[in-house]
Scaffold this active site. Structure first.
Site, PDB file in Angstrom:
ATOM      1  N   GLY A 146       0.912  -1.086  -0.045  1.00 10.15           N
ATOM      2  CA  GLY A 146      -0.020   0.015  -0.023  1.00 10.15           C
ATOM      3  C   GLY A 146       0.937   1.328  -0.110  1.00 10.15           C
ATOM      4  CB  CYS A 147       0.383   4.842  -1.220  1.00  7.68           C
ATOM      5  SG  CYS A 147      -1.343   4.804  -0.502  1.00  7.68           S
ATOM      6  CE1 TYR A 148      -1.376   7.843   4.139  1.00  5.00           C
ATOM      7  CE2 TYR A 148      -3.144   6.579   3.666  1.00  5.00           C
ATOM      8  CZ  TYR A 148      -2.830   7.797   3.812  1.00  5.00           C
ATOM      9  OH  TYR A 148      -3.464   8.957   3.698  1.00  5.00           O
ATOM     10  CB  ALA A 151       5.903   6.397   2.511  1.00  5.25           C
TER      11      ALA A 151
END
Ligand SMILES: NC(=O)c1ccc[n+]([C@@H]2O[C@H](COP(=O)([O-])OP(=O)(O)OC[C@H]3O[C@@H](n4cnc5c(N)ncnc54)[C@H](OP(=O)(O)O)[C@@H]3O)[C@@H](O)[C@H]2O)c1
Length: 340
Positions: A146-148, A151
């Site tokens: 996932g994007c979160y 990061a």
């Protein structure tokens, strides 16, 4: 011969970004674009930025003769179809969440559905490229992060892997509205998001178990996590600010050393000397990582910034495709961020 690829969910934000990248990839040929509401339209008419996509590439219902299916479907949809695609000899790179969690029960708890293909959860490789290359290279199913999580994990990994921090994490993250996809909803109207910042999802955001799962793997023990994302009034970009106490005896100098050496060989992660902003990665596959120690409170502050649609979705999917096929990892991903 270029590898034939399809995108299931091509008319959405992540799918459209993947199409943009794949159309410029020298070793991939986009042969099928699957969508729901735009069937029959040329992809370049469904998505205005794909100006020179072939007119013959129309949005359809099946993946044609693709060897690889990239799925950018909502939660639960890829899991229904992946077994059939694999049985037909194709590989699957899921940009969605259907193969990220290893325990099928987590899908009931966090996503509210019974996973239809639990065997594939055992088989899938978690697609955080920087830490799972060997599994990705051999995999038939890659579960893109996932994007979160992407990061957050890149930001925390050097300290966690070096054993410098405790097991109790807090992540405060912010994302632009493209993170929610192209669905029309009152919450995402200009009038709702403009001049406003809003937390959402905590403490049950669906990325929580995914971040915990990979942090626990890095730490070699279970971890605790409170994760609170925020919606901010911009289109692209995501920043995750992560907090965790230093372990007894760990020093700021050790933290500095861990981060200095962590990503020197990585094509898309750079450790910065100041807090990174989302604009510094806009439109690129880069993730910028920064770490500092709050000495007074003996706490690490680690930050990851990326473009949610590139490194947070389509770009890392393409990076994983390159790993799976032994292509140079940065192939088709060379664009620098757009500035200003
Ligand atoms: N947006 C991000 O920043 C981001 C980052 C990482 C991962 N992801 C993940 O990527 C996936 C797609 O996200 P997105 O933001 O691109 O969403 P999106 O813009 O809503 O796109 C979803 C795509 O799937 C199609 N679709 C929707 N429901 C479907 C169904 N029931 N059956 C078949 N096709 C269906 C849509 O078709 P229509 O065009 O007809 O609606 C569209 O092509 C999600 O799983 C998301 O969690 C997104």
């Amino acid at each position: 011969m270029a590898i034939k690829v399809a995108i299931a969910g091509a008319t959405g934000y992540a799918g459209g970004e993947l199409a943009r990248l794949l159309l410029r990839h020298p070793e991939a040929k986009l042969v099928a674009a699957v969508g729901r509401s735009s069937q029959g339209k040329a992809l370049r008419d469904a998505l205005p930025h794909l100006l020179d996509a072939p007119a013959s590439l129309t949005v359809g219902a099946d993946v044609g003769d693709a060897e690889v299916v990239f799925t950018t479907l909502p939660a639960g949809e890829a899991a229904k179809q992946a077994s059939a695609w694999l049985a037909e000899g194709r590989k699957v790179v899921d940009v969605g969440s259907d193969f990220r969690l290893k325990d099928p029960k987590d899908y009931e708890t966090w996503y509210g559905f019974t996973h239809p293909a639990p065997d594939l959860l055992r088989e899938s490789a978690y697609g955080l490229t920087e830490f799972h290359r060997a599994e990705i290279k051999k995999a038939r199913v890659v579960a893109n992060p996932g994007c979160y999580p992407n990061a957050s994990l890149l930001a925390l990994a050097p300290a966690v892997r070096a054993g410098l921090v405790s097991d109790d994490f807090i992540i405060d993250a912010k994302s632009g509205v493209s993170g929610a996809g192209h669905t029309v909803d009152e919450a995402y109207l200009f009038g709702s998001i403009d001049s406003s910042v809003r937390p959402y999802g905590a403490p049950k955001h669906r990325h929580t178990p995914e971040i915990k799962q990979d942090l626990a793997l890095m730490a070699g023990k279970p971890v605790r996590l409170t994760f609170t994302p925020h919606l901010i009034p911009m289109t692209r970009g995501l920043v995750a600010t992560c907090y965790v106490s230093l372990r007894d005896g760990a020093t700021a100098a050790q933290v500095k050393e861990a981060y200095a050496g962590a990503y020197t060989e990585e094509p898309f992660v750079r450790v910065t000397s100041r807090f990174p902003g989302t604009k510094e990665v806009f439109g690129s596959n880069w993730c910028l990582v920064y770490a500092t120690v709050d000495e007074a409170n003996r706490r690490l502050i680690a930050v990851g910034a990326l473009d949610n649609l590139v490194k947070g979705a389509a770009g890392s999917a393409l990076q994983n495709f390159n790993v799976m096929y032994g292509f140079p990892e940065a192939m088709g991903l060379g664009a620098l961020p757009i500035w200003p």
